[in-house]
Design a protein around this motif. Sequence first.
Motif, short mmCIF file in Angstrom:
data_model
loop_
_atom_site.label_atom_id
_atom_site.label_comp_id
_atom_site.label_asym_id
_atom_site.label_seq_id
_atom_site.Cartn_x
_atom_site.Cartn_y
_atom_site.Cartn_z
N UNK A 127 54.23 11.37 18.50
CA UNK A 127 52.99 10.90 19.11
C UNK A 127 52.78 11.70 20.40
N UNK A 128 51.56 12.19 20.59
CA UNK A 128 51.23 13.02 21.75
C UNK A 128 50.14 12.33 22.57
N UNK A 129 50.43 12.10 23.83
CA UNK A 129 49.43 11.57 24.76
C UNK A 129 48.89 12.74 25.58
N UNK A 130 47.60 13.01 25.47
CA UNK A 130 47.00 14.19 26.10
C UNK A 130 46.40 13.81 27.45
N UNK A 131 46.72 14.60 28.48
CA UNK A 131 46.20 14.37 29.82
C UNK A 131 45.62 15.66 30.39
N UNK A 132 44.65 15.52 31.29
CA UNK A 132 43.98 16.69 31.86
C UNK A 132 44.22 16.83 33.35
N UNK A 133 45.25 16.16 33.88
CA UNK A 133 45.53 16.23 35.31
C UNK A 133 45.99 17.64 35.71
N UNK A 134 45.50 18.09 36.85
CA UNK A 134 45.96 19.37 37.39
C UNK A 134 47.20 19.13 38.25
N UNK A 135 47.63 20.16 38.98
CA UNK A 135 48.82 20.04 39.80
C UNK A 135 50.08 20.29 39.00
N UNK A 136 51.20 20.37 39.70
CA UNK A 136 52.50 20.57 39.05
C UNK A 136 53.16 19.22 38.82
N UNK A 137 53.53 18.97 37.57
CA UNK A 137 54.15 17.68 37.24
C UNK A 137 55.64 17.74 37.53
N UNK A 138 56.10 16.76 38.29
CA UNK A 138 57.50 16.70 38.68
C UNK A 138 58.01 15.29 38.44
N UNK A 139 59.34 15.18 38.34
CA UNK A 139 59.97 13.87 38.24
C UNK A 139 60.64 13.60 39.56
N UNK A 140 60.10 12.63 40.29
CA UNK A 140 60.54 12.41 41.67
C UNK A 140 60.60 10.92 41.96
N UNK A 141 61.67 10.50 42.61
CA UNK A 141 61.85 9.09 43.00
C UNK A 141 61.77 8.16 41.78
N UNK A 142 62.29 8.65 40.67
CA UNK A 142 62.36 7.81 39.48
C UNK A 142 61.07 7.67 38.71
N UNK A 143 60.09 8.55 38.96
CA UNK A 143 58.84 8.46 38.21
C UNK A 143 58.16 9.83 38.14
N UNK A 144 57.32 9.97 37.15
CA UNK A 144 56.55 11.19 36.97
C UNK A 144 55.43 11.23 38.00
N UNK A 145 55.30 12.38 38.68
CA UNK A 145 54.28 12.52 39.72
C UNK A 145 53.63 13.89 39.60
N UNK A 146 52.57 14.12 40.36
CA UNK A 146 51.90 15.42 40.37
C UNK A 146 51.92 15.98 41.80
#
Length: 218
Positions: A127-146
Amino acid sequence: MPPRTKQPGEQIRKLVNDRRQSAMLSYAFAVLVLMGTVLLFSIFRTSFVGMLLSLGALVGSSYLYRNGQHLMKRASDAQRGATAETEVAKLLRPLEHQGWKLEYNLRIRRWGDADVVLHSPQGKWYVVDVKSHSGTKVYESGRLRKRYGRNTFDFNEGDLIAKVKGQATEVKHLKSARWVTALLCFTKGNVNISSNQVDGVYVVNADNLVNTLLHLDK
């Protein structure tokens, strides 16, 4: 007659139209209320009660106008999501020629629509969830962030990892699958995550989606 196959981004485009229509109605009512405000003021400008009514109507007109702006912004956000789903569908087209079965906008109980559900020739489900957010996606402080420059931000939609994992669980039951692998696909920006994986969810750019699926299906 078999059910009609949904097209990529179809559900979101319906949402775009609904929000735009609601926004236009809100704008129209704002104009009508403003016209009523002018009329009230011209008739009751020397009356205290008339002044209060005019002020209340003016506040109401302002609220309706701001609501229209909010709905238009949400419509624009949804339009970007529909465009992203269409872009991903084009990238996935070669997989269909290789025997993969693709289903778009699959309705599930708790997590809305699953953007793309894939069944590979090897019998594996994704299953693929498609997102259009810009920025660099990182995993920080226990959660996905941009990340933008030195600043990082949470996603307004909340925990995207938990959402797509929930979708995978729903699809597993719906398709009677042994396992469903979850992927988050971003059409904009970069991904800077070790092994492109967070808590069992693969986080990838659109350009890497097909290669990731083929690698997982080996």
